[in-house]
Motif scaffolding. Structure first.
Motif, mmCIF file in Angstrom:
data_model
loop_
_atom_site.group_PDB
_atom_site.id
_atom_site.type_symbol
_atom_site.label_atom_id
_atom_site.label_comp_id
_atom_site.label_asym_id
_atom_site.label_seq_id
_atom_site.Cartn_x
_atom_site.Cartn_y
_atom_site.Cartn_z
ATOM 1 N N THR A 40 0.834 -1.201 0.000
ATOM 2 C CA THR A 40 0.000 0.000 0.000
ATOM 3 C C THR A 40 0.866 1.247 0.000
ATOM 4 O OG1 THR A 40 -0.120 -0.069 2.415
ATOM 5 C CG2 THR A 40 -1.875 -1.164 1.191
ATOM 6 N N PRO A 41 0.394 2.323 -0.618
ATOM 7 C CA PRO A 41 1.172 3.571 -0.619
ATOM 8 C C PRO A 41 1.393 4.072 0.801
ATOM 9 C CG PRO A 41 -0.672 3.684 -2.172
ATOM 10 C CD PRO A 41 -0.878 2.461 -1.345
ATOM 11 N N PRO A 42 2.579 4.558 1.121
ATOM 12 C CA PRO A 42 2.846 5.061 2.470
ATOM 13 C C PRO A 42 2.043 6.324 2.750
ATOM 14 C CG PRO A 42 4.691 5.551 1.014
ATOM 15 C CD PRO A 42 3.752 4.684 0.233
ATOM 16 N N GLU A 43 1.458 6.385 3.937
ATOM 17 C CA GLU A 43 0.668 7.548 4.311
ATOM 18 C C GLU A 43 1.578 8.692 4.735
ATOM 19 O OE1 GLU A 43 -2.206 6.611 7.230
ATOM 20 O OE2 GLU A 43 -3.153 5.021 6.080
ATOM 21 N N GLY A 93 6.712 2.427 -7.659
ATOM 22 C CA GLY A 93 6.677 3.886 -7.531
ATOM 23 C C GLY A 93 5.551 4.520 -8.337
ATOM 24 N N ASP A 94 5.377 4.060 -9.580
ATOM 25 C CA ASP A 94 4.299 4.609 -10.420
ATOM 26 C C ASP A 94 2.926 4.313 -9.811
ATOM 27 O OD1 ASP A 94 6.228 5.487 -12.134
ATOM 28 O OD2 ASP A 94 5.831 4.020 -13.722
ATOM 29 N N ALA A 140 0.182 7.066 -8.106
ATOM 30 C CA ALA A 140 -1.219 7.164 -8.537
ATOM 31 C C ALA A 140 -2.189 6.758 -7.428
ATOM 32 C CB ALA A 140 -1.441 6.284 -9.760
ATOM 33 N N GLY A 141 -1.649 6.409 -6.250
ATOM 34 C CA GLY A 141 -2.512 6.012 -5.136
ATOM 35 C C GLY A 141 -2.952 4.569 -5.178
ATOM 36 N N GLY A 142 -2.325 3.744 -6.025
ATOM 37 C CA GLY A 142 -2.732 2.354 -6.176
ATOM 38 C C GLY A 142 -2.016 1.412 -5.224
ATOM 39 N N THR A 143 -2.633 0.265 -5.008
ATOM 40 C CA THR A 143 -2.088 -0.794 -4.159
ATOM 41 C C THR A 143 -1.728 -1.990 -5.026
ATOM 42 O OG1 THR A 143 -3.356 -0.092 -2.235
ATOM 43 C CG2 THR A 143 -2.611 -2.366 -2.256
#
Length: 805
Positions: free
Chosen positions: A162-165, A209-210, A214-217
């Motif tokens: 998951t993208p880091p918050e 990274g891409d 884009a907020g994707g998991t």
């Protein structure tokens, strides 16, 4: 009055040892918790007492409300869960080694009684009782996690990337998290890759990274698919196939697929999500000691997990506010292989980041090892505290002294330290702390936790049974979730969608309209989009916050704001509709421009009535929660604020008394010098007088013409004897003055301790009383920034039902 070691933010670690006699003294070793923000290092061979010291340090942290994540490669740190306030033999019985009982020639029950008596006696000798163990149990929850296995609490490590918050894409922190995620996965399939040069690392880092930007998991399956069909054509200025050929990508895809298909893969995807914040604190905000037991894993699996965990800790750290007080501890019981002097395993960069940056965020890092020659001492120069125990070889000692000299800002007496380390015994450590004047030889206190040795999987499973059960929702809760999900999926589209549809957007005159973006919609449904800025102000709690609402409401005759969809942000809009989509009929009220001023007033009234801002207040700390802060986060912050306030009071008291104590120390030093001088003078005077008396007696004995001279000499000798008596009196006066100064020093030190004791220690954030405050906004302060008809895209499924596109 509390025991002297129950001080404010001080860790009771043991007692000082006289380096000259090697006798144990009565002087306690009380370590200031704040000093650990500059990190610590424990080194000692097997049997040196290293684990006992680490357990004691973690116990003291827990007593102070400081959470700990402890990485446990050997399985010893699970002993932190073995705390028995009653110290009954039955408490010890499940953890008695029956083979030991056989060797000792006693029954397991008898051995348990012996262990109970041993622990009771040992704790008593170190001034600790059952009530201190109970306070330890109450202060923090001990949880044992077994990643990749089911014996303890499970962790979902590979469930999703998951993208880091709280980390902005493109920055150093973002790249660090990407590199850590990729490095950990590659290590799991036995690949140690340079993040800057290895094609497999660079390729996967771009994929991850891409997606995160884009907020994707992502999942492991997504990575495999990306290797088969790259989502981009170039890396840098090179074609993908030139940079990372398809045959090599296929080879890596096969390895990852083998991982995905392995029987044990599911153990990495089940359980609690890997979240450093949850490992540090429970759902109620109570501090946790989270023991990550990894002794059952292979070397590659350990590196994978440790790297993933360190990446999460780095991300958590950077989301915290700065502080000079100790906020949390990351402890690793065996650092060998993760921070080597040569080579760059994926864990090394993350550990270096923590050692260099964690201090600013109040995160203390403690690293322990048996083998000093296998560690990067340049990295460990960032550790301000060293605990050095018995070492295995002279080479170990020499390397250790080199590192210690580099870490000691003021230098060390190498020969003196060498001598101490050569004769150091079990449970004895040389403590070097850059915040103190000189190294101290110490013996560790008795651990409150029963040190049973490495724990079996069955023992861990029994200890964690309740916590594992609590982590799984009961069947009725799962049924509620399923029912709710089905209800959402089956929810009908807005009523207007059943009306006849037009092929083009209707002209509604002065009614403002926007088209919401959506992928290939079949029909656009008219709804009401409203945005409002709402100031919440309350001077008594220093609140000045602007709430922002974005609502999407269905309209028949009037919008029902309570049933409207609350959106996190304004939806993206398009300038033209998608080809082939139709427009549903607009309800009369929604198409009437005169309705909108009325609805603007209605939404303000609804916000005022139904959306007051609720905040929590701690009267004890005179602090109010932030507008978007939940109760758990607020309680965690309260605990840190309490420690910071306490540490500020400590520093103020130390500053207040420090100058006075320092002045007394200087006066005592001068008094000691005076005593030495007076004693030397008295000694010389005594010798002179003895000589004179001897000479006089000899002259009297010889008689003759020397009688007058002898009588004169007797007078001189008498006067010399008088001066000798005066010198002796001067010594006594100087000694009395020193005694007075020492008494003044002791009284002032006791006064400081009394004032320290008056600082409130009773604040417990997880159970602290909180008051709920509702702040109602004024309609006159509100500003409706947008009120418009929004054409929302919908698609039809196979049954003809509409769903949001």
């Amino acid at each position: 009055m509390s025991a002297p070691f129950e001080g404010l933010g001080t860790f009771y670690l043991g007692k000082e040892v006289d380096p000259g006699t090697t006798d144990l003294t009565d002087d306690l070793v009380l370590y200031d918790a704040q000093d650990l923000t500059t990190h610590g290092f424990i080194v000692g061979m097997t049997g040196s007492g290293k684990t006992g010291l680490g357990v004691s340090l973690i116990e003291e942290a827990a007593l102070d409300g400081i959470p700990v994540i402890a990485i446990d490669p050997k399985g010893d740190l699970g002993n932190l869960a073995l705390t028995f306030p009653q110290l009954e033999a039955s408490d010890f019985r499940p953890y008695v080694d029956e083979s030991e009982a056989t060797r000792e020639g006693v029954s397991p029950d008898e051995l348990a009684s012996q262990k109970s008596a041993l622990w009771t006696k040992g704790l008593g000798e170190w001034g600790q009782e059952g009530d201190r163990i109970q306070r330890l149990r109450d202060a923090a929850t001990v949880s044992i996690y077994t990643p990749g296995a089911t014996s303890g609490i499970q962790l979902s490590v590979l469930g999703a990337l998951t993208p880091p918050e709280g980390v902005e894409p493109g920055g150093d922190a973002f790249r660090d998290r990407v590199d850590a995620a990729v490095s950990s996965i590659l290590s799991l399939v036995g690949i140690e890759a340079d993040p800057l040069a290895a094609p497999e690392h660079v390729f996967l880092a771009k994929v991850v990274g891409d997606a995160w930007t884009a907020g994707g998991t992502l999942s492991v399956a997504d990575l495999i698919r990306s290797l088969q069909t790259p989502p981009f054509t170039e890396i840098g200025v090179m074609q993908v196939d030139s940079f990372y050929p398809a045959t090599k990508r296929t080879g890596l895809a096969m390895k990852l697929n083998g991982l995905l298909a392995s029987p044990g893969f599911s153990a990495w995807t089940e359980g609690e999500p890997l979240d450093a914040g949850r490992l540090f604190y429970g759902d109620d905000g109570k501090p946790r000691v989270s023991v990550l037991s990894i002794g059952h894993l292979s070397d590659d699996e350990r590196m994978f997990f440790v790297t993933r965990l360190l990446g999460e800790v780095v991300g958590w750290m950077r989301a915290q506010s700065g502080t000079s007080s100790l906020r949390a501890i990351l402890y690793m019981d065996e650092i060998f292989g993760y921070l080597p002097p040569q080579g760059n395993p994926p864990s090394k960069a993350l550990l270096l980041t923590l050692l260099k940056q964690a201090r600013a965020f109040g995160l203390g890092v403690v690293l322990a090892t048996q083998n000093p020659v296998d560690l990067d001492y340049k990295a460990l120069s960032n550790c301000g505290t060293w605990f050095v125990g018995r070492l295995q070889t002279e080479n170990d000692k020499a390397r250790l002294l080199d590192g210690l000299e580099g870490a000691a800002q003021g230098g060390i007496d190498r020969s003196d330290v060498d001598r101490i380390l050569s004769g150091i015994g079990k449970r004895r450590f040389l403590l070097h702390n850059v915040h103190e004047g000189a190294p101290v030889l110490m013996q560790t206190r008795w651990a409150m936790s029963y040190l049973a040795g490495p724990m079996s999987r069955d023992q861990i499973g029994a200890l964690m049974a309740d916590q594992k059960t609590a982590a799984v929702p009961p069947e009725d809760a799962l049924q509620d979730i399923t029912t709710a999900t089905e209800a959402v999926e089956a929810a009908p589209a807005p009523a207007a969608s059943s009306a006849p549809a037009a092929s083009s957007r209707p002209d509604l005159g002065d009614v403002p309209q926007v088209i919401v973006s959506g992928e290939a919609p079949d029909v656009y449904v008219p709804m009401l989009l409203a945005r409002a800025e709402v100031p919440y102000r309350r001077s008594s709690i220093d609140l000045d916050h602007t709430g922002r609402y974005t609502l999407l409401a269905e309209v028949v005759d009037a919008p029902n704001w309570s049933a409207a969809d609350a959106l996190a942000e304004r939806p993206e809009t398009a300038s033209v509709p998608e080809d082939g989509a139709t427009f549903a009929e607009v309800p009369a009220a929604l198409g009437d421009a005169k309705s909108y001023p009325k609805w603007e007033k209605a939404i303000k009234k609804w916000i005022q009535t139904e959306r007051p801002l609720t905040v929590l207040q701690s009267k004890a700390l005179k602090t109010t929660s932030l507008p978007d802060e939940d109760e758990r986060s607020f309680r965690i912050r309260l605990g840190q604020l309490a420690r910071e306030a306490r540490d500020e009071k400590k520093q103020a008291l130390k500053a207040k008394y420090g100058k006075k104590l320092e002045a007394l120390e200087k006066r005592m030093k001068r008094a000691e010098d005076t005593i030495d001088r007076e004693q030397a003078q008295a000694s010389q005077r005594k010798m002179d007088t003895v000589v004179r008396v001897g000479t006089t007696l000899l002259g009297a004995f010889l008689g003759g013409g020397r009688r007058r001279s002898t009588l004169s000499q007797i007078g001189v000798t008498a006067r010399s004897a008088g001066r000798m008596s005066k010198e002796a009196s001067d010594v006594k006066r100087a000694e009395a003055k020193l005694d007075d100064l020492q008494a003044d020093y002791a009284n002032l030190d006791a006064e400081l301790q009394r004032e320290m004791d008056h600082i409130d220690l009773a604040f417990t954030p997880e159970s602290a009383e909180l008051e709920t405050i509702e702040v109602t906004p004024k309609q006159t302060d509100m500003h409706v920034t947008e009120l418009t008809l929004a054409w929302v895209p919908y698609r039809r499924d196979g049954d003809g039902r509409l769903a949001r596109a």
